[in-house]
Design an enzyme around this catalytic site. Sequence first.
Site, PDB file in Angstrom:
ATOM      1  N   ALA A 106      -6.036   3.757 -30.560  1.00  0.00           N
ATOM      2  CA  ALA A 106      -6.313   5.111 -31.046  1.00  0.00           C
ATOM      3  C   ALA A 106      -6.050   5.220 -32.537  1.00  0.00           C
ATOM      4  O   ALA A 106      -5.438   4.349 -33.142  1.00  0.00           O
ATOM      5  CB  ALA A 106      -5.448   6.119 -30.300  1.00  0.00           C
ATOM      6  N   ASN A 107      -6.542   6.304 -33.124  1.00  0.00           N
ATOM      7  CA  ASN A 107      -6.192   6.676 -34.495  1.00  0.00           C
ATOM      8  C   ASN A 107      -5.124   7.752 -34.452  1.00  0.00           C
ATOM      9  O   ASN A 107      -5.021   8.481 -33.464  1.00  0.00           O
ATOM     10  CB  ASN A 107      -7.416   7.272 -35.197  1.00  0.00           C
ATOM     11  CG  ASN A 107      -8.356   6.220 -35.722  1.00  0.00           C
ATOM     12  OD1 ASN A 107      -8.622   5.233 -35.067  1.00  0.00           O
ATOM     13  ND2 ASN A 107      -8.852   6.457 -36.913  1.00  0.00           N
ATOM     14  N   ARG A 108      -4.384   7.896 -35.534  1.00  0.00           N
ATOM     15  CA  ARG A 108      -3.474   9.032 -35.659  1.00  0.00           C
ATOM     16  C   ARG A 108      -4.286  10.275 -35.975  1.00  0.00           C
ATOM     17  O   ARG A 108      -5.111  10.269 -36.892  1.00  0.00           O
ATOM     18  CB  ARG A 108      -2.522   8.815 -36.832  1.00  0.00           C
ATOM     19  CG  ARG A 108      -1.418   7.868 -36.565  1.00  0.00           C
ATOM     20  CD  ARG A 108      -0.433   7.944 -37.732  1.00  0.00           C
ATOM     21  NE  ARG A 108       0.326   6.721 -37.831  1.00  0.00           N
ATOM     22  CZ  ARG A 108       1.353   6.408 -37.018  1.00  0.00           C
ATOM     23  NH1 ARG A 108       1.736   7.255 -36.083  1.00  0.00           N
ATOM     24  NH2 ARG A 108       1.988   5.277 -37.160  1.00  0.00           N
TER      25      ARG A 108
END
Length: 228
Positions: free
Chosen positions: A33-35
Amino acid sequence: RHLAPRATPLAGRHALVTAGPTHEPIDPVRYLANRSSGRQGYEIAGALAALGARVTLVSGPVDLPAPPGVALRRVETASQMLAACRDALPADIAVCAAAVADWRVAQEATRKIKKAQGAPPPVLALVPNPDILAELSTPGPDRPALVVGFAAETDSVAQHAAAKRARKGCDWIVANDVRPETGIMGGMENEVILITADGAEQWPRMDKRAVATHLAGRIAAFFTAQRS
Ligand code: CTP
Ligand code: CA
């Protein structure tokens, strides 16, 4: 000439907003995932609705309520986000605030990957995800009249963002400096540069709701100018 009521300059317009991260599964218990807190995108969706737009918010996994008057479509992966965006078209406005994972695992494991005694760690083969902003920006009958992207950068923010605007084919880019020391990632405030065909505009630091209100105002002004 008939003027729309001042409070609802975007009445009759459909706005599509993406927000939040995407989660790309590795196996049933793990993901890439991305932040992203999703806050800026949710605020923009709410601000556009407040100006009278019909708003579809396509959101990756975050723990935020739908803003008042916004139709929320929850998704998990980039592929699902793209499908939900295609489903929502046609739209007059697209704002891509999501932090889409650039890659997904080539082959999602259907069973949990186990640690075997003495075995080396698994190597994940990745494949690129679709670029939702680039697709929405592609000329054609379904292209929204105004497509706005985001650029989260850590170096040469304005230059990278201007290059990104050209590469993606979008109309505007909202760029910000996400070096950890700015406190913007995950925080309540944002400090952005708005990149348009006319150049770069540095906005003062303000809370994410105020950035959203200003951006929605600029979007409304774009459509008002088009009408006259
Ligand atoms: N974006 C998107 N779909 C993707 C990747 C990005 O819609 N698969 C959108 C984001 O929502 C944002 C813009 O593109 O509006 C820029 O995202 P960013 O990650 O900064 O750009 P990339 O082109 O992915 O370049 P890089 O991550 O290498 O800087
Ligand atoms: Ca990216």
